[in-house]
Design a protein around this motif. Structure first.
Motif, PDB file in Angstrom:
ATOM      1  N   GLY A 190      -6.069   8.085   1.563  1.00  0.00           N
ATOM      2  CA  GLY A 190      -5.071   7.035   1.751  1.00  0.00           C
ATOM      3  C   GLY A 190      -4.060   7.320   2.840  1.00  0.00           C
ATOM      4  N   GLU A 200      -4.446   5.118   6.034  1.00  0.00           N
ATOM      5  CA  GLU A 200      -3.948   3.757   5.826  1.00  0.00           C
ATOM      6  C   GLU A 200      -2.426   3.717   5.912  1.00  0.00           C
ATOM      7  OE1 GLU A 200      -4.515   0.069   2.644  1.00  0.00           O
ATOM      8  OE2 GLU A 200      -5.425   2.050   2.277  1.00  0.00           O
ATOM      9  N   ARG A 201      -1.762   4.761   5.398  1.00  0.00           N
ATOM     10  CA  ARG A 201      -0.297   4.815   5.471  1.00  0.00           C
ATOM     11  C   ARG A 201       0.168   4.959   6.925  1.00  0.00           C
ATOM     12  NH1 ARG A 201       3.282   8.600   6.129  1.00  0.00           N
ATOM     13  NH2 ARG A 201       1.742  10.289   5.968  1.00  0.00           N
ATOM     14  N   SER A 259      -0.135   1.684   8.699  1.00  0.00           N
ATOM     15  CA  SER A 259       0.897   0.692   8.379  1.00  0.00           C
ATOM     16  C   SER A 259       2.184   0.935   9.154  1.00  0.00           C
ATOM     17  CB  SER A 259       1.187   0.713   6.873  1.00  0.00           C
ATOM     18  OG  SER A 259       1.740   1.970   6.493  1.00  0.00           O
ATOM     19  N   THR A 280      -5.004  -8.681   7.703  1.00  0.00           N
ATOM     20  CA  THR A 280      -5.279  -7.752   6.606  1.00  0.00           C
ATOM     21  C   THR A 280      -6.740  -7.325   6.586  1.00  0.00           C
ATOM     22  OG1 THR A 280      -3.547  -8.811   5.305  1.00  0.00           O
ATOM     23  CG2 THR A 280      -5.114  -7.421   4.115  1.00  0.00           C
ATOM     24  N   ARG A 285      -7.418  -4.755   9.372  1.00  0.00           N
ATOM     25  CA  ARG A 285      -6.913  -3.428   9.035  1.00  0.00           C
ATOM     26  C   ARG A 285      -7.811  -2.749   8.001  1.00  0.00           C
ATOM     27  NH1 ARG A 285      -1.578  -2.180  10.497  1.00  0.00           N
ATOM     28  NH2 ARG A 285      -0.580  -3.832  11.726  1.00  0.00           N
ATOM     29  N   ARG A 286      -8.309  -3.541   7.038  1.00  0.00           N
ATOM     30  CA  ARG A 286      -9.222  -2.968   6.051  1.00  0.00           C
ATOM     31  C   ARG A 286     -10.499  -2.485   6.722  1.00  0.00           C
ATOM     32  NH1 ARG A 286     -13.596  -3.824   3.685  1.00  0.00           N
ATOM     33  NH2 ARG A 286     -13.923  -5.755   4.857  1.00  0.00           N
ATOM     34  N   CYS A 318      -9.889   0.776   8.599  1.00  0.00           N
ATOM     35  CA  CYS A 318      -9.884   1.915   7.663  1.00  0.00           C
ATOM     36  C   CYS A 318     -11.307   2.291   7.254  1.00  0.00           C
ATOM     37  CB  CYS A 318      -9.054   1.579   6.422  1.00  0.00           C
ATOM     38  SG  CYS A 318      -7.278   1.461   6.736  1.00  0.00           S
TER      39      CYS A 318
END
Length: 584
Positions: A176, A179-180, A183, A227, A230-231, A234
């Motif tokens: 994770g 992903e952080r 953001s 969104t 971005r997914r 990742c």
């Protein structure tokens, strides 16, 4: 492109399977930046610390070694000959490879050593470490003047280069965390630039590929991502990390117009048909193909740089001298006016006074006898002024003859120097450069130093080819070899080829006493055009004649001949055909 940490890891993974446990039989240093370890079980391990192509790989390409091995090569031979390779290691996401070696010291006792390749662009280096991790020596020593942060000198303990400030290893992220970090990225920043600035060990090519697979473009910005994008980014990142961890590498090279431009350890899709994609079984074969042409060009540049500079300076000097002589020669063409002035002064002595600075008189050489002015030296008598003009006329007349001879000599020298520059462009090995260096020394362009060590002379043969019908063709490598080939080795019935009024090699078609076929004549003419300054041209004129009509004038410079009773063919050089005709 320099090798990034991911590609280097793929190569290290290959080497761990092939070289671990092997012993070093011989050590060579073909160029300043290359070390080759010849292994007893077979194979050649190349370590290149050149600024624009640092890498480690197994290689099948043969490289010519210098007559005298460099000092660093002698040092490695002393410490590493017979040593066993225990391990090949790479620090995480670093462009550094460490070879752990076990050998024997001067007393015959077993000892451990390490050879470290830092494939870090322009700071690339090769470092030999002793058992305690101290530096024995480096390919490039780095003192305080070169770097205040990190010195590499014999006797110092070796330390890894400092980490890049603010960057993370992509393999050390927790679940994770990517992903952080994503953001927190700014909306105006490009995705590939963000990847390059956030993580170390990644190449621009790989960062663009990740962005392309996630967004369909290599220059996507964060403000354009929704969104779902971005997914998807990742997911692409996680899939790529998984491939690195599982070592699922696919050596891939990209080519444009048949020339290699990029390589990677994963499939590349971002060019979408604009580049040819070629896959390889292993990285060593890929790197050999990718660097073969570049390495040869770089090696030739290094070997021939000083020679090219010397010959270019001599050529430019001759050009400047010729330009001045041309100017002086043109001035001598107006000498008739000097004789006329002297004769007019003589004809008008009765009307001249001593100390006069100007004579006005009728010019009886011109129709209508117009009045002319002739400048005089007031310190001379009229008779002395006339003698002065006659003297200047005779001086110009003599200068015309001498300048004509000097200009002809200068043009011959210029043609010779141009031919030497063409030899340097065509040189293919260190021996070629050595022959050219000897030629320049004998011609007086390079000094022969007293006590200079004699180089080991190796016999060098002309370039050898076979025509489609099997006739032998020889192509000279330099001016001295051109003379040897044409004036001594060729038979009178063989055919001689040379580009018309263009510098190039002498080409001999060996007929063995028979009449050559038309195809062989065309192919020999094509070789003459290819090995000349007109290599990139079309419809190149090539003169050809039996060798019996080619003569070398007494005292002529190397490579200079005259010929008569010739014919001319027009051909277009083709590299593909030249390679097909060349004898291996």
């Amino acid at each position: 492109m320099p090798m990034d940490a991911i590609c280097l890891g793929a190569v290290v993974e290959e080497l761990q399977r092939t070289v671990v446990g092997a012993r070093i039989d011989k050590i060579q240093q073909p160029t300043r930046d290359q070390i080759i370890l010849l292994l007893q079980r077979g194979g050649r391990l190349l370590l290149n610390a050149g600024g624009n192509q640092p890498r480690i790989q197994m290689t099948k390409l043969l490289r010519e070694n210098p007559a005298q091995p460099p000092m660093f090569c002698m040092l490695l031979r002393k410490h590493l000959t017979g040593a066993k390779i225990l391990a090949v290691e790479q620090p995480e996401m670093e462009r550094i490879v460490r070879l752990e070696l076990e050998g024997r010291d001067e007393l015959g006792e077993r000892c451990r050593r390490a050879l470290v390749l830092e494939a870090i662009g322009r700071q690339a280096n090769l470092i030999l470490l002793d058992t305690d991790g101290r530096i024995v020596d480096c390919l490039r020593r780095v003192d305080l003047d070169l770097s205040e942060k990190r010195q590499l000198l014999p006797g110092m303990f070796y330390r890894l280069p400092p980490a890049q400030a603010g960057k993370r290893s992509p393999l050390s992220l927790e679940a994770g965390e990517f992903e952080r970090l994503l953001s927190e990225a700014e909306g105006e920043e490009q995705i590939d630039r963000w990847l390059l600035n956030t993580f170390f060990g990644l190449s621009p090519l790989l960062c663009r590929e990740i962005a392309f697979r996630a967004c369909g473009a290599t220059d996507g910005h964060f403000f354009a991502l929704d969104t779902e994008d971005r997914r998807r980014l990742c997911a692409v990142w996680e899939a790529w990390i998984e491939r690195v961890h599982s070592r699922s590498y696919e050596p891939t090279m990209l080519l444009r117009q048949g020339k290699p431009v990029e390589y990677a350890c994963f499939p590349i899709a971002q060019y979408e048909g604009a580049a040819e994609v070629r896959r390889y079984e292993d990285f060593s074969a890929l790197l050999d193909d990718f660097y073969e042409t570049r390495e040869k060009a770089e090696r030739m540049r290094q070997l021939g740089h000083d020679l090219h500079q010397t010959v270019s300076s001599a050529r430019d000097r001759v050009r400047r001298k010729l330009a001045l002589q041309e100017k002086e020669y043109q001035a001598t063409q107006s000498r008739a006016a000097l004789r006329k002035a002297g004769e007019l002064i003589t004809a008008n002595l009765y009307r001249m006074e001593k100390g006069a600075a100007l004579l006005r008189c009728e010019d009886y050489y011109e129709e209508g006898c117009p009045e002319v002015e002739i400048r005089l030296d007031p310190l001379l008598t009229p008779q002395q002024n006339a003698a002065k003009y006659y003297k200047q006329y005779n001086k110009a007349k003599t200068a015309e003859k001498m300048l004509a001879k000097q200009m002809e000599k200068g043009r011959t020298e210029l043609a010779y120097l141009e031919s030497v520059l063409e030899e340097l462009r065509e040189a293919e090995s260190e021996q070629d450069f050595r022959e050219i260096r000897t030629e320049l020394k004998e011609s007086g362009y390079l000094k022969q130093h007293a006590g200079e060590k004699k180089q080991i002379k190796r016999a060098i043969k002309p370039r050898a080819f076979r025509t489609s019908s099997g006739l032998r063709v020889s192509v000279g490598r330099n001016n001295k070899q051109n003379d040897q080939l044409t004036c001594k080795e060729a038979a009178p019935g063989d055919y001689w080829f040379h580009t018309q009024k263009i510098h190039g090699s002498h080409v001999i078609l060996h007929t063995e006493g028979n009449a050559p076929d038309a195809q062989s004549m065309t192919e020999a003419a094509l070789l003459a055009a290819y090995y000349s300054q007109a290599r990139e041209g079309q419809n190149v004129p090539v003169d050809y004649t039996p060798v019996r009509y080619v003569k070398k004038p007494a005292g002529a410079r190397p490579g200079m001949v005259i010929y008569t009773t010739y014919q001319t063919a027009y051909v277009t050089p083709e590299e593909r055909l030249v390679k097909a005709l060349r004898e291996t």
